[in-house]
Write an enzyme that holds these catalytic residues in place. Structure first.
Site, mmCIF file in Angstrom:
data_model
loop_
_atom_site.group_PDB
_atom_site.id
_atom_site.type_symbol
_atom_site.label_atom_id
_atom_site.label_comp_id
_atom_site.label_asym_id
_atom_site.label_seq_id
_atom_site.Cartn_x
_atom_site.Cartn_y
_atom_site.Cartn_z
ATOM 1 N N SER A 151 0.728 -1.206 0.165
ATOM 2 C CA SER A 151 0.071 0.082 -0.045
ATOM 3 C C SER A 151 0.754 1.208 -0.019
ATOM 4 C CB SER A 151 -0.892 -0.043 1.214
ATOM 5 O OG SER A 151 -1.966 0.938 1.193
ATOM 6 N N LYS A 203 -22.993 17.395 7.108
ATOM 7 C CA LYS A 203 -22.168 17.350 8.087
ATOM 8 C C LYS A 203 -21.640 16.215 9.094
ATOM 9 C CE LYS A 203 -19.518 20.110 10.964
ATOM 10 N NZ LYS A 203 -18.315 20.494 10.141
#
Length: 295
Positions: A151, A203
């Protein structure tokens, strides 16, 4: 005689000047100003970071610099020392200045990144990768993979001129992942209700107290895809590989070093010592001094 009179005159003038200034602002303040000025001159003349060097193999004047990058990749490990390379954390704030230092050190002819990392955050991985690209414009860089360089660990390695891995190294895992736990079912069983007050529809995106909406799914998926494309492009640019080939390999799976050699993700198979020999050869130096750099 003339010399003595000249020295005496200069000394008398300095004494008079000192007394005048000291009487005006105070002797202690004057001394403080002088010390601050002197420290400023000293600091400006010593711009080289205080980086420790551990010689692991004596040789000639030319150096092979080894930088150990071990552990998860993060932005900062919270150390007060910006150059303190922890053996368990790869912190971009501490790695970037070190690579800058090695780039300017003329005695360092080649840099070997010894990578043992399962990956980590996207931004610090990308920052280190780009710094490696800058470094290799000045001198060769070899990535030597240890147990794992997957990764973000592979992301960084892709910036090197050459990549070497052990046949059993775990590498690949090219991709991006984001996970959000969702425990609304548990809350329902416990009789817990979460009331949210927010200023915008998104939000509380990723909230654990409810399922992800279709709109939120689209936002997160687009974000992940953008990060993925950044990762893929880094490999395309760093490894000079075809993008279609990279995307074919970059489905998140892991590879052994042997498999990575077969599919073009690395260049050579070899251990730590072989990597040092390869780096020396790449730089065209014989009998190098091998140095590990850290805090």
């Amino acid at each position: 005689m003339i010399f003595k009179e000249t020295v005496f005159s200069i000394g008398k003038w300095l004494t008079t000047a000192w007394l005048f200034i000291a009487n005006s602002i105070g002797s202690l303040v004057l001394i403080g100003i002088i010390l601050v000025f002197a420290f400023g001159l000293f600091s400006s003349s010593t711009t080289t970071p205080n980086i420790s060097q551990k010689v692991i193999e004596e040789g000639g004047l030319d150096k092979v610099a080894i930088v150990n990058l071990s552990g998860p990749i993060v932005e900062s490990a919270g150390s007060s020392d910006p150059l303190a390379l922890s053996p368990e954390i790869v912190a971009s704030r501490r790695v970037l200045p070190l690579l800058d230092h090695l780039a300017e050190d003329d005695s360092v002819k080649v840099v070997m990144l010894r990578i043992n990392s399962p990956g980590g955050a996207v931004v610090p991985s990308d920052e280190i990768y780009r710094k490696v690209l800058e470094l290799r414009e000045k001198k060769p860089v070899v990535a030597s993979m240890g147990d794992t360089a997957a990764s973000g660990g592979y992301y960084i390695a892709a910036g090197a001129n050459k990549i070497i891995a052990n046949p059993a190294t775990i590498t690949g895992s090219i991709g991006v992942i984001a996970q959000f736990p969702e425990v609304s079912g548990l809350f329902n069983k416990l009789g817990v209700e979460m009331r949210t007050f927010k200023t915008g529809e998104f939000k509380d995106i990723g909230s654990v107290t409810r399922e992800v909406t279709a709109a939120e799914d689209e936002i997160i998926t687009n974000m992940i895809n953008e990060m993925y494309s950044l990762f893929v492009q880094a490999i395309v640019d760093g490894r000079q590989m075809d993008e279609a080939k990279v995307r074919e390999l970059a489905d998140g799976r892991i590879y052994t070093g042997l498999q990575a050699k077969e599919n073009g993700l690395i260049d050579e198979l070899g251990n730590y010592d072989y990597s040092i020999e390869y780096a020396s050869s790449l730089a065209g130096i014989d009998n190098p001094t091998v140095v590990e750099y850290s805090d």
